[in-house]
Design a protein around this motif. Structure first.
Motif, PDB file in Angstrom:
ATOM      1  N   GLY A   1       0.875  -1.276   0.011  1.00  0.00           N
ATOM      2  CA  GLY A   1       0.055  -0.083  -0.088  1.00  0.00           C
ATOM      3  C   GLY A   1       1.006   1.209  -0.064  1.00  0.00           C
ATOM      4  N   LYS A   2       0.264   2.256   0.729  1.00  0.00           N
ATOM      5  CA  LYS A   2       1.075   3.827   0.858  1.00  0.00           C
ATOM      6  C   LYS A   2       2.542   3.545   1.412  1.00  0.00           C
ATOM      7  CE  LYS A   2      -3.058   6.418   1.279  1.00  0.00           C
ATOM      8  NZ  LYS A   2      -3.168   6.963  -0.063  1.00  0.00           N
ATOM      9  N   ALA A   3       2.735   2.439   2.232  1.00  0.00           N
ATOM     10  CA  ALA A   3       4.158   2.218   2.362  1.00  0.00           C
ATOM     11  C   ALA A   3       5.042   2.175   1.282  1.00  0.00           C
ATOM     12  CB  ALA A   3       4.269   0.995   3.298  1.00  0.00           C
ATOM     13  N   ALA A   4       4.796   1.640   0.054  1.00  0.00           N
ATOM     14  CA  ALA A   4       5.411   1.454  -1.232  1.00  0.00           C
ATOM     15  C   ALA A   4       5.807   2.755  -1.715  1.00  0.00           C
ATOM     16  CB  ALA A   4       4.925   0.573  -2.112  1.00  0.00           C
ATOM     17  N   LEU A   5       4.910   3.769  -1.632  1.00  0.00           N
ATOM     18  CA  LEU A   5       5.291   5.107  -2.423  1.00  0.00           C
ATOM     19  C   LEU A   5       6.476   5.675  -2.259  1.00  0.00           C
ATOM     20  CD1 LEU A   5       1.960   7.159  -1.750  1.00  0.00           C
ATOM     21  CD2 LEU A   5       2.863   6.100  -3.723  1.00  0.00           C
ATOM     22  N   PRO A   6       7.289   5.640  -1.172  1.00  0.00           N
ATOM     23  CA  PRO A   6       8.773   6.142  -1.099  1.00  0.00           C
ATOM     24  C   PRO A   6       9.634   5.211  -2.059  1.00  0.00           C
ATOM     25  CG  PRO A   6       8.077   6.109   1.217  1.00  0.00           C
ATOM     26  CD  PRO A   6       7.039   5.348   0.220  1.00  0.00           C
ATOM     27  N   HIS A   7       9.396   4.065  -2.248  1.00  0.00           N
ATOM     28  CA  HIS A   7      10.213   3.141  -3.069  1.00  0.00           C
ATOM     29  C   HIS A   7       9.878   3.114  -4.380  1.00  0.00           C
ATOM     30  CE1 HIS A   7      11.919   1.221   0.524  1.00  0.00           C
ATOM     31  NE2 HIS A   7      10.544   1.401   1.096  1.00  0.00           N
TER      32      HIS A   7
ATOM     33  N   ARG B   1      -3.003   3.029  -8.007  1.00  0.00           N
ATOM     34  CA  ARG B   1      -3.896   2.295  -7.112  1.00  0.00           C
ATOM     35  C   ARG B   1      -3.723   2.527  -5.514  1.00  0.00           C
ATOM     36  NH1 ARG B   1      -4.396   0.720 -11.658  1.00  0.00           N
ATOM     37  NH2 ARG B   1      -5.891  -0.508 -12.808  1.00  0.00           N
ATOM     38  N   VAL B   2      -2.571   3.073  -5.208  1.00  0.00           N
ATOM     39  CA  VAL B   2      -2.222   3.138  -3.664  1.00  0.00           C
ATOM     40  C   VAL B   2      -2.219   4.611  -3.169  1.00  0.00           C
ATOM     41  CG1 VAL B   2      -1.497   0.676  -3.573  1.00  0.00           C
ATOM     42  CG2 VAL B   2       0.344   2.538  -3.674  1.00  0.00           C
ATOM     43  N   GLY B   3      -1.609   5.392  -4.250  1.00  0.00           N
ATOM     44  CA  GLY B   3      -1.112   6.737  -4.136  1.00  0.00           C
ATOM     45  C   GLY B   3      -2.179   7.785  -3.662  1.00  0.00           C
ATOM     46  N   GLY B   4      -3.341   8.014  -3.944  1.00  0.00           N
ATOM     47  CA  GLY B   4      -4.554   8.682  -3.689  1.00  0.00           C
ATOM     48  C   GLY B   4      -3.713  10.078  -3.961  1.00  0.00           C
ATOM     49  N   SER B   5      -4.312  11.191  -3.209  1.00  0.00           N
ATOM     50  CA  SER B   5      -3.980  12.296  -3.480  1.00  0.00           C
ATOM     51  C   SER B   5      -2.706  12.820  -2.961  1.00  0.00           C
ATOM     52  CB  SER B   5      -4.994  13.323  -2.473  1.00  0.00           C
ATOM     53  OG  SER B   5      -4.894  13.008  -1.103  1.00  0.00           O
ATOM     54  N   GLU B   6      -1.938  11.885  -2.436  1.00  0.00           N
ATOM     55  CA  GLU B   6      -0.456  11.948  -1.793  1.00  0.00           C
ATOM     56  C   GLU B   6       0.449  11.980  -2.985  1.00  0.00           C
ATOM     57  OE1 GLU B   6      -2.340   9.839  -0.516  1.00  0.00           O
ATOM     58  OE2 GLU B   6      -2.164  10.205   1.731  1.00  0.00           O
ATOM     59  N   ALA B   7      -0.115  11.358  -4.242  1.00  0.00           N
ATOM     60  CA  ALA B   7       0.660  11.262  -5.462  1.00  0.00           C
ATOM     61  C   ALA B   7       0.271  12.168  -6.561  1.00  0.00           C
ATOM     62  CB  ALA B   7       0.738   9.592  -5.810  1.00  0.00           C
ATOM     63  N   THR B   8      -0.622  12.983  -6.238  1.00  0.00           N
ATOM     64  CA  THR B   8      -1.335  13.999  -7.427  1.00  0.00           C
ATOM     65  C   THR B   8      -0.098  14.750  -8.168  1.00  0.00           C
ATOM     66  OG1 THR B   8      -3.190  14.442  -6.029  1.00  0.00           O
ATOM     67  CG2 THR B   8      -2.898  15.907  -7.716  1.00  0.00           C
ATOM     68  N   GLU B   9       1.048  15.135  -7.598  1.00  0.00           N
ATOM     69  CA  GLU B   9       1.983  15.566  -8.319  1.00  0.00           C
ATOM     70  C   GLU B   9       2.698  14.532  -9.261  1.00  0.00           C
ATOM     71  OE1 GLU B   9       2.902  18.783  -8.847  1.00  0.00           O
ATOM     72  OE2 GLU B   9       1.016  19.201  -7.758  1.00  0.00           O
ATOM     73  N   ALA B  10       3.006  13.478  -8.857  1.00  0.00           N
ATOM     74  CA  ALA B  10       3.580  12.313  -9.643  1.00  0.00           C
ATOM     75  C   ALA B  10       2.494  12.048 -10.844  1.00  0.00           C
ATOM     76  CB  ALA B  10       3.827  11.092  -8.829  1.00  0.00           C
ATOM     77  N   PHE B  11       1.279  11.844 -10.552  1.00  0.00           N
ATOM     78  CA  PHE B  11       0.125  11.648 -11.584  1.00  0.00           C
ATOM     79  C   PHE B  11       0.105  12.834 -12.698  1.00  0.00           C
ATOM     80  CE2 PHE B  11      -2.328   9.614  -8.111  1.00  0.00           C
ATOM     81  CZ  PHE B  11      -1.812   8.424  -8.256  1.00  0.00           C
ATOM     82  N   LYS B  12       0.449  14.083 -12.286  1.00  0.00           N
ATOM     83  CA  LYS B  12       0.465  15.266 -13.180  1.00  0.00           C
ATOM     84  C   LYS B  12       1.638  15.205 -14.183  1.00  0.00           C
ATOM     85  CE  LYS B  12      -3.033  17.919 -10.877  1.00  0.00           C
ATOM     86  NZ  LYS B  12      -3.154  19.077  -9.962  1.00  0.00           N
ATOM     87  N   HIS B  13       2.712  14.642 -13.579  1.00  0.00           N
ATOM     88  CA  HIS B  13       4.052  14.849 -14.217  1.00  0.00           C
ATOM     89  C   HIS B  13       3.885  13.497 -15.159  1.00  0.00           C
ATOM     90  CE1 HIS B  13       8.409  13.916 -14.802  1.00  0.00           C
ATOM     91  NE2 HIS B  13       8.483  15.157 -14.801  1.00  0.00           N
TER      92      HIS B  13
END
Length: 161
Positions: free
Chosen positions: A42-48, A70-82
């Protein structure tokens, strides 16, 4: 922290590091194993996962974006936009899908731009954007109506779905 908790945390980190190595593999089966481990974390994988979006290999970036969507949610919005600017259509498609899951205001526009990206090889009428637009409901209908008259046959088919 107890030694048992430290051992479990260390083991989880080791598993995530191994999963990231699997995502870099040339084998799709091995990549999928890595993706499954990251999804379970889940979200614990984001930093990796986030650093993998800078990898040279498109397949690695695509697998990473798939999991992040699938796991990022709003915390990953910048990554999605990029990711919407990536050269690889799968990365772009999963980035748009991530914006939908994050309920980002740019999601509809992103899905319309990636409507034809990364079709399912066994069902060419289905793309990540087609699936995401169907989840968005009625707000997606007006711009899709315009696309039903597009010159491109695949765009018309995807808009119809």
């Amino acid at each position: 922290m107890t030694s048992v908790v430290k051992t479990v945390m260390s083991s989880s980190q080791d598993e995530l590091i191994a999963a990231m190595d699997k995502l870099r593999s040339d084998s799709v089966a091995v990549q999928n194993e890595g993706a499954q481990i990251a999804l379970q974390a889940g979200k614990a994988a984001l930093p990796h996962l986030l650093p993998l979006l800078q990898e040279q290999k498109a397949a690695t970036r695509a697998q990473a974006m798939y999991v992040i969507s699938r796991v990022g949610g709003s915390e990953a919005t910048e990554a999605f936009k990029h990711g919407l600017q990536d050269d690889d259509e799968s990365v772009r498609a999963y980035a748009a899908e991530g914006l939908v899951r994050a309920n980002d205001p740019a999601a509809l526009s992103a899905c319309l731009k990636t409507l034809n990206d990364a079709p399912d090889l066994t069902h060419l009428d289905m793309t990540p954007a087609v699936e995401s637009l169907s989840e968005m409901g009625l707000e997606a209908v007006p711009p899709l109506l315009d696309l039903l008259m597009d010159d491109d046959e695949m765009t018309r088919l995807h808009a119809q779905r």
